[in-house]
Scaffold this motif. Structure first.
Motif, mmCIF file in Angstrom:
data_model
loop_
_atom_site.group_PDB
_atom_site.id
_atom_site.type_symbol
_atom_site.label_atom_id
_atom_site.label_comp_id
_atom_site.label_asym_id
_atom_site.label_seq_id
_atom_site.Cartn_x
_atom_site.Cartn_y
_atom_site.Cartn_z
ATOM 1 N N ASP A 1 0.827 -1.202 0.000
ATOM 2 C CA ASP A 1 0.000 0.000 0.000
ATOM 3 C C ASP A 1 0.865 1.258 0.000
ATOM 4 O OD1 ASP A 1 -2.471 -1.181 -0.117
ATOM 5 O OD2 ASP A 1 -3.022 -0.795 1.974
ATOM 6 N N VAL A 2 1.997 1.209 0.706
ATOM 7 C CA VAL A 2 2.904 2.361 0.740
ATOM 8 C C VAL A 2 3.424 2.650 -0.664
ATOM 9 C CG1 VAL A 2 5.107 3.231 1.597
ATOM 10 C CG2 VAL A 2 3.576 2.007 3.148
ATOM 11 N N TYR A 3 3.733 1.611 -1.430
ATOM 12 C CA TYR A 3 4.190 1.809 -2.811
ATOM 13 C C TYR A 3 3.105 2.522 -3.622
ATOM 14 C CZ TYR A 3 6.099 0.851 -7.442
ATOM 15 O OH TYR A 3 6.601 0.984 -8.730
ATOM 16 N N SER A 4 1.869 2.046 -3.529
ATOM 17 C CA SER A 4 0.768 2.682 -4.256
ATOM 18 C C SER A 4 0.593 4.128 -3.818
ATOM 19 C CB SER A 4 -0.524 1.899 -4.030
ATOM 20 O OG SER A 4 -0.398 0.559 -4.433
ATOM 21 N N PHE A 5 0.728 4.372 -2.509
ATOM 22 C CA PHE A 5 0.646 5.738 -2.001
ATOM 23 C C PHE A 5 1.752 6.599 -2.606
ATOM 24 C CE2 PHE A 5 2.225 8.731 1.311
ATOM 25 C CZ PHE A 5 1.151 9.610 1.318
ATOM 26 N N GLY A 6 2.960 6.053 -2.720
ATOM 27 C CA GLY A 6 4.055 6.804 -3.323
ATOM 28 C C GLY A 6 3.765 7.188 -4.762
ATOM 29 N N VAL A 7 3.158 6.277 -5.518
ATOM 30 C CA VAL A 7 2.788 6.586 -6.903
ATOM 31 C C VAL A 7 1.735 7.684 -6.927
ATOM 32 C CG1 VAL A 7 1.787 5.664 -9.027
ATOM 33 C CG2 VAL A 7 3.379 4.269 -7.697
ATOM 34 N N VAL A 8 0.774 7.620 -6.005
ATOM 35 C CA VAL A 8 -0.259 8.657 -5.919
ATOM 36 C C VAL A 8 0.378 10.010 -5.623
ATOM 37 C CG1 VAL A 8 -2.197 9.507 -4.519
ATOM 38 C CG2 VAL A 8 -2.163 7.136 -5.302
ATOM 39 N N VAL A 9 1.330 10.053 -4.706
ATOM 40 C CA VAL A 9 2.021 11.309 -4.375
ATOM 41 C C VAL A 9 2.684 11.889 -5.621
ATOM 42 C CG1 VAL A 9 3.923 12.318 -3.069
ATOM 43 C CG2 VAL A 9 2.367 10.712 -1.954
ATOM 44 N N LEU A 10 3.385 11.053 -6.371
ATOM 45 C CA LEU A 10 4.040 11.530 -7.595
ATOM 46 C C LEU A 10 3.012 11.997 -8.622
ATOM 47 C CD1 LEU A 10 6.846 8.817 -8.004
ATOM 48 C CD2 LEU A 10 7.040 11.117 -7.031
ATOM 49 N N GLU A 11 1.901 11.284 -8.714
ATOM 50 C CA GLU A 11 0.846 11.649 -9.651
ATOM 51 C C GLU A 11 0.242 13.001 -9.298
ATOM 52 O OE1 GLU A 11 -3.258 9.612 -11.472
ATOM 53 O OE2 GLU A 11 -2.059 8.568 -9.955
ATOM 54 N N VAL B 1 8.199 16.787 -1.077
ATOM 55 C CA VAL B 1 7.074 15.876 -1.319
ATOM 56 C C VAL B 1 7.413 14.899 -2.441
ATOM 57 C CG1 VAL B 1 4.649 15.723 -1.951
ATOM 58 C CG2 VAL B 1 5.418 17.585 -0.477
ATOM 59 N N LEU B 2 8.099 15.367 -3.491
ATOM 60 C CA LEU B 2 8.502 14.464 -4.568
ATOM 61 C C LEU B 2 9.438 13.381 -4.049
ATOM 62 C CD1 LEU B 2 9.055 16.971 -7.531
ATOM 63 C CD2 LEU B 2 7.388 15.096 -7.464
ATOM 64 N N MET B 3 10.345 13.747 -3.162
ATOM 65 C CA MET B 3 11.270 12.767 -2.594
ATOM 66 C C MET B 3 10.521 11.736 -1.734
ATOM 67 S SD MET B 3 14.551 15.157 -1.606
ATOM 68 C CE MET B 3 15.519 13.788 -0.973
ATOM 69 N N VAL B 4 9.473 12.206 -1.038
ATOM 70 C CA VAL B 4 8.658 11.271 -0.263
ATOM 71 C C VAL B 4 7.973 10.279 -1.195
ATOM 72 C CG1 VAL B 4 6.567 11.066 1.137
ATOM 73 C CG2 VAL B 4 8.284 12.777 1.722
ATOM 74 N N GLY B 5 7.437 10.773 -2.304
ATOM 75 C CA GLY B 5 6.820 9.884 -3.271
ATOM 76 C C GLY B 5 7.786 8.856 -3.804
ATOM 77 N N MET B 6 9.018 9.268 -4.061
ATOM 78 C CA MET B 6 10.018 8.355 -4.613
ATOM 79 C C MET B 6 10.464 7.307 -3.599
ATOM 80 S SD MET B 6 12.275 11.085 -6.840
ATOM 81 C CE MET B 6 13.441 9.845 -7.401
ATOM 82 N N VAL B 7 10.643 7.718 -2.339
ATOM 83 C CA VAL B 7 11.080 6.744 -1.344
ATOM 84 C C VAL B 7 9.948 5.772 -1.006
ATOM 85 C CG1 VAL B 7 10.489 8.034 0.767
ATOM 86 C CG2 VAL B 7 12.447 6.485 0.762
#
Length: 689
Positions: A559-569, A617-623
């Motif tokens: 779920d964290v991975y999906s959340f990271g993709v959402v952040v980048l989106e 925020v972009l770095m959070v999405g990537m990590v």
């Protein structure tokens, strides 16, 4: 004191059922309509399923022939119809009873007891007690309240509740202490057991109060249609094996069957005349005070009760009616004033009739459709008692393609009454005939995906809204709050498995609300990842964590991975997989490697954002979308970084290689960036996207 006042007996009264006509037999039962087996005996106004027995015989006392079998059972004397052969329809049922388990002095506890439904009343497994359950060759369903620990039979400990189907090995179990009650406390407890044939779901509640708890302690999907005979016996069984000794006492009992095509969940306020097997005087005279001289009786639909025992009930009805009238008058103003802010959170979901659903959606009018997916269509509607709603109507024809019942999955997840401001609120359900639907609050601004990817219209009269950077950060934090609640704050951990922007809805103030739990999985917080069964990966292309695609085992980190993709989106305004096949995660790593990560910011923002905050925020999405799941933070930790309360994550200069060990651990696979061709086989593309 009259002899019948010292016995625990049950009455059978009229119950009309379309599917099970044999249940509508009217008669006045005899004094004893329970059959006792083995050690079971009447104890004052209760039934004790077992007897106290010496657990540590004196060494000086010669052994004698045992006077107790250690096993007891109490069954309703008449078999009950559970299956209609002509339609192959299985009855749903609900049951509630009070019980206590009292250990003998200086003795360890016995095995425990079970609520039992069995095809063979005379079948026992005598060796080692086994709660007095039947032989596995006979059909039976049992909910066990186990105070013995036998790891060889899958027991999790010596204080747990389990569900058994044709086996002493439980298909599901839960630790009692972790759920707030102790089977060994000696206190009287209440238990509620429900089976819905529509949902193929058994749920169990346990508590010290007579008020049914909000959330079940145990819930599991089981289809009993092939596991019950036409007629089954209902009752209780218990055992004291080895050196253990305890009294297993049942005091109050109510059991009801109902039609399978009717309401999936029976309301607690069932009318007494719908009760198939009910306790007699114990509910009417809980303090055990017997009044001499009042022994004349009044016949009511096939059974007799003391006239004086009606008086407390009549008084209670008068008080209840007065309270309802007062509540209706005084509550109207409060309801109208608080509807906008509190109705979604405070209203408890309930059953709605099909007529209400059709009225709300104008007969499922196509003009009210606001969304459509592979297994359901969403309609906008209005229900007077609720307000604006979104009705999710499920299409049974597509369920085989989903490899699961999406209605059951989502209902099972939501029925625990998940209450969080960043979750789409569950308002009710409908299950009549072939129609199944879930009702949610209506969110006027639709999905986040629509705002991020909608193109400007050539029509100048059509409003085009671009989410501001402040709104986007607030949306990200809202989704994070919802996931933190699901992962860490719920009674059981919920893995959403389909976190994506089209499942994130926006209210009138553009606050985020996560919805669509059709793919959710529920686990105990203490459950180890290694013990979770692998499943066919489900979700949406571009949001799936790579290790989940290969192993099929969901976890918090998927779920964290999906959340990271959402952040980048949200930050970039780009889809996870673009029309040209560009994978968003790959693109951001390419920009990171060249030191141009801010070039990924959404051009629609026109650089109206704080550059430092955007980069953070972009770095959070990537990590969060890191290829290595061990490197991903918890969602709660990601929030602290976004708010500047924790240092920035450490990202490598180049995108790391992904190393995944296969399920058989026979080989190691290395994937260096997954392209569109690799992604197409993972899972079907969502019809909502």
């Amino acid at each position: 004191m009259n002899h019948h006042h010292s016995l625990f007996f049950f009455y059978v009264i009229l119950f009309l059922s379309q599917d099970f006509p044999t249940l509508s037999h009217r008669f006045s039962p005899p004094l004893h309509n329970l059959t006792l087996y083995g050690d079971a005996f009447f104890r004052d106004r209760t039934i004790s399923l077992t007897q106290q027995q010496p657990c540590f015989p004196s060494a000086t006392t010669p052994p004698s022939k045992p006077t107790s079998s250690g096993i007891g059972r109490a069954l309703y004397v008449y078999p009950i119809k559970f299956l209609e052969p002509s339609t192959n329809t299985t009855a749903s049922f609900s049951c509630r009873f009070s019980f206590s388990i009292i250990s003998s002095p200086s003795c360890p506890f016995g095995d425990g007891f079970a609520f039992l439904i069995t095809s063979n009343a005379d079948s026992f497994v005598f060796s080692n007690g086994f709660l007095g359950l039947p032989n596995p060759d006979d059909s039976f369903i049992a909910v066990e309240f186990d105070t013995g620990f036998d790891p060889g039979h899958g027991d999790i400990n010596d204080n747990h509740v389990g569900i058994d189907v044709n086996s002493i090995f439980s298909v599901a179990s839960v630790d009692a202490i972790s759920k707030g009650f102790d089977l060994k406390s000696g206190r009287e407890m209440m238990a509620w057991i429900e089976y819905s044939d529509v949902l193929k779901l058994i749920r169990v509640w346990v508590g010290y109060s007579r008020v049914k708890p909000t959330s079940p302690v145990l819930s599991t999907q089981i289809d009993l249609s092939g596991k019950v005979k036409e007629y089954m016996h209902v009752g209780f069984s218990a055992s004291n094996a080895g050196v253990g000794s305890a009294l297993h006492i049942v005091e109050r009992w109510k059991f009801t069957t109902f039609e399978s095509h009717s309401d999936a969940i029976q309301e607690e306020e069932e009318k007494d005349e719908e009760c198939l097997v009910c306790s007699g005087e114990v509910f009417e005279n809980p303090m055990g005070i017997h009044r001499k001289g009042f022994d004349f009786r009044v016949s009511v639909v096939g059974f007799k009760i003391p006239f004086w025992s009606l008086l407390p009930g009549m008084a209670a009805i008068v008080i209840l009616v007065a309270f309802i009238v007062f509540s209706l008058i005084s509550g109207k103003k409060r309801i109208s004033e608080g509807a906008d802010t509190n109705s979604g959170i405070n209203r408890m979901p309930g059953r709605l009739s099909l007529a209400e659903i059709k009225s709300a959606t104008s007969g499922f009018n196509e003009n009210t459709i606001v969304g459509q997916g592979a297994s359901a269509t969403v309609y906008r509607g209005s229900i007077p008692s609720i307000g604006s709603v979104a009705v999710k109507r499920f299409d049974r024809d597509h369920w085989p393609q989903c490899n699961r019942n999406p209605f059951t999955t989502e209902f099972t997840t939501m029925t625990g009454y998940l209450r969080h401001k960043n979750l789409v609120q569950f308002q009710g359900w409908c299950s009549e005939g072939t129609e199944t639907a879930l009702v949610f609050e209506y969110l006027p601004n639709g999905s986040l995906s629509e705002f991020l990817h909608k193109k400007p219209s050539s029509d100048p009269s059509e409003e085009f809204i671009v989410l501001s950077w402040k709104q986007r950060v607030n949306i990200i934090l809202g989704v994070a709050s919802a996931l933190t609640y699901l992962h860490e704050e719920c009674e059981r951990q919920i893995i959403h498995r389909d976190v994506k922007t089209c499942n994130i809805m926006l209210d009138a103030e553009f606050n985020a609300k996560l919805g669509d739990f059709g793919l959710a999985e529920i686990y105990e917080h203490s459950a180890l990842l290694a013990g979770r069964a692998a499943t066919l990966p489900a979700g949406t292309m571009g949001y799936l964590a790579p290790e989940y695609v290969y192993t099929g085992v969901p976890s918090e980190k998927t779920d964290v991975y999906s959340f990271g993709v959402v952040v980048l989106e949200v930050c970039t305004g780009r889809r996870p997989v673009g029309d040209d096949g560009t994978v968003l995660v790959d693109l951001m790593w390419s920009l990171w490697e060249t030191g141009k990560v801010l070039d990924g910011a959404d051009i629609m923002l026109r650089e109206e954002f704080d550059a430092g905050e955007m980069e953070r925020v972009l770095m959070v999405g990537m990590v969060c979308a890191h290829p290595d799941c061990e490197k991903r933070p918890r969602v709660k930790e990601a929030v602290r970084i976004i708010r500047g309360e924790a240092p920035l994550p450490v990202l490598p200069a180049r995108r790391p290689l992904l190393r995944i060990r296969s399920a058989t651990e026979a080989e190691e696979m290395i994937a260096d960036g997954l392209g569109r061709e690799d992604l197409t086989w993972m899972t079907p593309k969502s019809h909502f996207s």
